[in-house]
Design an enzyme around this catalytic site. Structure first.
Site, mmCIF file in Angstrom:
data_model
loop_
_atom_site.group_PDB
_atom_site.id
_atom_site.type_symbol
_atom_site.label_atom_id
_atom_site.label_comp_id
_atom_site.label_asym_id
_atom_site.label_seq_id
_atom_site.Cartn_x
_atom_site.Cartn_y
_atom_site.Cartn_z
ATOM 1 N N ASP A 4 -92.807 -60.443 -107.748
ATOM 2 C CA ASP A 4 -92.386 -61.450 -106.768
ATOM 3 C C ASP A 4 -92.639 -62.837 -107.349
ATOM 4 O O ASP A 4 -93.745 -63.133 -107.796
ATOM 5 C CB ASP A 4 -93.164 -61.262 -105.459
ATOM 6 C CG ASP A 4 -92.698 -62.228 -104.371
ATOM 7 O OD1 ASP A 4 -91.670 -61.963 -103.753
ATOM 8 O OD2 ASP A 4 -93.376 -63.246 -104.161
ATOM 9 N N ASP A 104 -85.957 -63.147 -104.676
ATOM 10 C CA ASP A 104 -87.027 -63.421 -105.636
ATOM 11 C C ASP A 104 -87.976 -62.261 -105.881
ATOM 12 O O ASP A 104 -89.067 -62.458 -106.381
ATOM 13 C CB ASP A 104 -87.818 -64.666 -105.216
ATOM 14 C CG ASP A 104 -88.882 -64.363 -104.178
ATOM 15 O OD1 ASP A 104 -88.683 -63.443 -103.368
ATOM 16 O OD2 ASP A 104 -89.917 -65.045 -104.199
ATOM 17 N N GLU A 105 -87.579 -61.030 -105.516
ATOM 18 C CA GLU A 105 -88.472 -59.926 -105.860
ATOM 19 C C GLU A 105 -87.718 -58.657 -106.177
ATOM 20 O O GLU A 105 -86.563 -58.470 -105.784
ATOM 21 C CB GLU A 105 -89.520 -59.700 -104.770
ATOM 22 C CG GLU A 105 -88.989 -59.284 -103.426
ATOM 23 C CD GLU A 105 -90.113 -59.194 -102.406
ATOM 24 O OE1 GLU A 105 -90.425 -60.221 -101.779
ATOM 25 O OE2 GLU A 105 -90.676 -58.105 -102.246
HETATM 26 N N1 DCP Z 1 -87.386 -68.230 -97.698
HETATM 27 C C1 DCP Z 1 -86.765 -68.956 -96.697
HETATM 28 N N2 DCP Z 1 -87.212 -68.862 -95.385
HETATM 29 C C2 DCP Z 1 -88.263 -68.052 -95.079
HETATM 30 C C3 DCP Z 1 -88.891 -67.298 -96.092
HETATM 31 C C4 DCP Z 1 -88.425 -67.427 -97.403
HETATM 32 O O1 DCP Z 1 -85.804 -69.689 -96.973
HETATM 33 N N3 DCP Z 1 -88.690 -67.982 -93.814
HETATM 34 C C5 DCP Z 1 -86.898 -68.389 -99.099
HETATM 35 C C6 DCP Z 1 -87.681 -69.471 -99.802
HETATM 36 C C7 DCP Z 1 -88.628 -68.727 -100.706
HETATM 37 C C8 DCP Z 1 -87.874 -67.447 -101.008
HETATM 38 O O2 DCP Z 1 -87.078 -67.185 -99.846
HETATM 39 O O3 DCP Z 1 -88.952 -69.461 -101.871
HETATM 40 C C9 DCP Z 1 -88.772 -66.270 -101.308
HETATM 41 O O4 DCP Z 1 -89.588 -65.962 -100.187
HETATM 42 P P1 DCP Z 1 -91.078 -65.456 -100.305
HETATM 43 O O5 DCP Z 1 -91.437 -64.875 -99.006
HETATM 44 O O6 DCP Z 1 -91.226 -64.593 -101.520
HETATM 45 O O7 DCP Z 1 -91.940 -66.795 -100.448
HETATM 46 P P2 DCP Z 1 -92.189 -67.753 -101.688
HETATM 47 O O8 DCP Z 1 -91.635 -67.212 -102.953
HETATM 48 O O9 DCP Z 1 -91.695 -69.122 -101.338
HETATM 49 O O10 DCP Z 1 -93.759 -67.832 -101.733
HETATM 50 P P3 DCP Z 1 -94.837 -66.765 -102.271
HETATM 51 O O11 DCP Z 1 -95.507 -67.441 -103.423
HETATM 52 O O12 DCP Z 1 -95.751 -66.544 -101.126
HETATM 53 O O13 DCP Z 1 -94.077 -65.530 -102.674
HETATM 54 CA CA CA Z 2 -92.061 -65.060 -103.602
HETATM 55 CA CA CA Z 3 -90.341 -62.478 -101.943
#
Ligand code: DCP
Ligand code: CA
Ligand code: CA
Length: 358
Positions: A4, A104-105
């Site tokens: 991720d 992203d995963e």
């Molecule tokens: N995303 C979004 N709205 C949300 C959740 C996520 O637009 N409510 C988008 C932005 C994030 C991407 O999806 O960058 C990936 O979501 P993740 O849940 O994997 O969160 P992040 O990658 O941002 O953070 P982490 O470091 O916790 O994985």
């Molecule tokens: Ca992420």
């Molecule tokens: Ca993710």
């Protein structure tokens, strides 16, 4: 393993403009109604320290950051998608089978290539992390476990830039103290209902009577909760739907512009791609090549046929032809090469189309 990317959209923005790196960075979906209406898509870890979260109104995020110099940016989906596609290629190249989940995963089944050895899997996970860092300048967190449920929870445990290995004999101890909402599929509502039954941790859930779980949550969720909390999960890692493409990428023995050298590697990749094609009973209509050059730039070329085929020799021949032309024109040496087939259709349909000509 589950890979991720860390604070994905915000990390990409930091990479695009490194001068914002030491400030809170908040990526927003502006609705356009008023200047600040809309929600937070994601934020870097500095902004999270001030309580900024995904899904929060932009107005609230601004309030939490009102005394700090911070950066608010609009989402740039196309750009994130392009980077995601390139990262997924890297990940796919390190897996026996591969399943992307969201932008992203992804799950990587690495059982075969590690022979089930967790030390080898740990080394492979390190390699994946460094490939993503060197080629795309981004960090990710990886969880390695005996199945998807455990790998996912392991990946979430240490972020950012984490690597958590959970060996089979460690599963029970690893899971037992965690709150139930760490399990995928356990949202706020299910967690509240479990709390009502006196179940707070995954360990509590693992020891809870299966029949009573089924009475409360139905057959499928009840059984899932029981199995997952006991670290049991047999879901295979598999490409989603009628996968758009099958691809493999590998690092060359040396940086080169020599067709003989690249062909040695691409012949093997063709064979792997073809095996996967046959396993899934598919034919392809397009062949693509990708090359990661010595300067880490990425180049692609492709060719599409009139009709679908599943012929390995056609695949090999086309890949060679594409590389021959590409290498002749290139000034920088290739470092990694990849093969991708797309326009995938079920073999039967391909057959039907062929027989129509006779
Ligand atoms: N995303 C979004 N709205 C949300 C959740 C996520 O637009 N409510 C988008 C932005 C994030 C991407 O999806 O960058 C990936 O979501 P993740 O849940 O994997 O969160 P992040 O990658 O941002 O953070 P982490 O470091 O916790 O994985
Ligand atoms: Ca992420
Ligand atoms: Ca993710």
């Amino acid at each position: 393993m589950l890979v991720d990317l860390d604070y994905f959209y915000a990390q990409i923005e930091e990479r695009r403009n490194p001068s914002i790196r030491d400030k809170p960075v908040v990526v927003c979906v502006y609705s356009g109604r008023t200047e600040d209406s809309g929600v937070v898509s994601t934020a870097n870890y500095i902004a999270r320290r001030y309580g900024v979260r995904s899904g929060m109104p932009i107005v609230l995020a601004k309030k939490r950051l009102k005394d700090v110099e911070s950066v608010f940016l609009p989402v740039d989906h196309d750009y994130y998608r392009e980077i995601s596609d390139r990262i997924m290629m890297i990940l796919r190249g390190n897996a026996d089978s591969f399943e992307q989940v969201g932008i992203d995963e992804a799950y990587l089944d690495v059982s075969q290539r590690t022979g089930g050895d967790f030390e080898k899997a740990a080394a492979l996970a390190q390699l994946v992390k460094s490939e993503v860092r060197v080629q795309e300048g981004l960090t990710c967190s990886i969880g390695v476990g005996p199945n998807k449920v455990v790998a996912k929870i392991a990946a979430d445990i240490r972020k950012p830039d984490g690597l958590t290995i959970v060996r089979p004999e460690e599963v029970k101890g690893f899971l037992s103290k965690l709150p139930v909402n760490r399990l995928i599929g356990v949202g706020k509502k299910t967690a509240e209902r479990l709390e009502g039954l006196g179940v707070r941790t995954i360990g509590d859930l693992a020891g809870y009577d299966l029949q009573r779980l089924i009475e409360c949550f139905g057959n499928s969720l009840g059984a899932y909760l029981h199995n997952a909390s006991n670290g049991i999960d047999d879901e295979p890692v598999q490409e989603r739907g009628e996968a758009e493409s099958i691809s493999r990428i590998a690092t060359l023995k040396e940086d080169t512009l020599d067709l003989g050298v690249t062909t040695q590697t691409t012949d093997r990749l063709c064979q792997e791609v073809h095996e996967r094609l046959v396993q899934r009973g598919l034919s392809f209509k397009s062949v693509g090549i990708v090359a990661v050059m010595k300067d880490l730039s990425i180049r692609t070329r492709s060719k599409t046929f009139e009709g679908p085929t599943d012929d390995l020799e056609v695949l090999r021949g086309t890949v060679k032809e594409l590389f021959e032309k590409f290498l002749a024109e290139s000034k920088v040496e290739a470092r990694r090469v990849g093969v991708r087939i797309s326009g995938l259709v079920k073999e039967k349909e391909a057959q039907k189309r062929l027989t129509r000509f006779f």
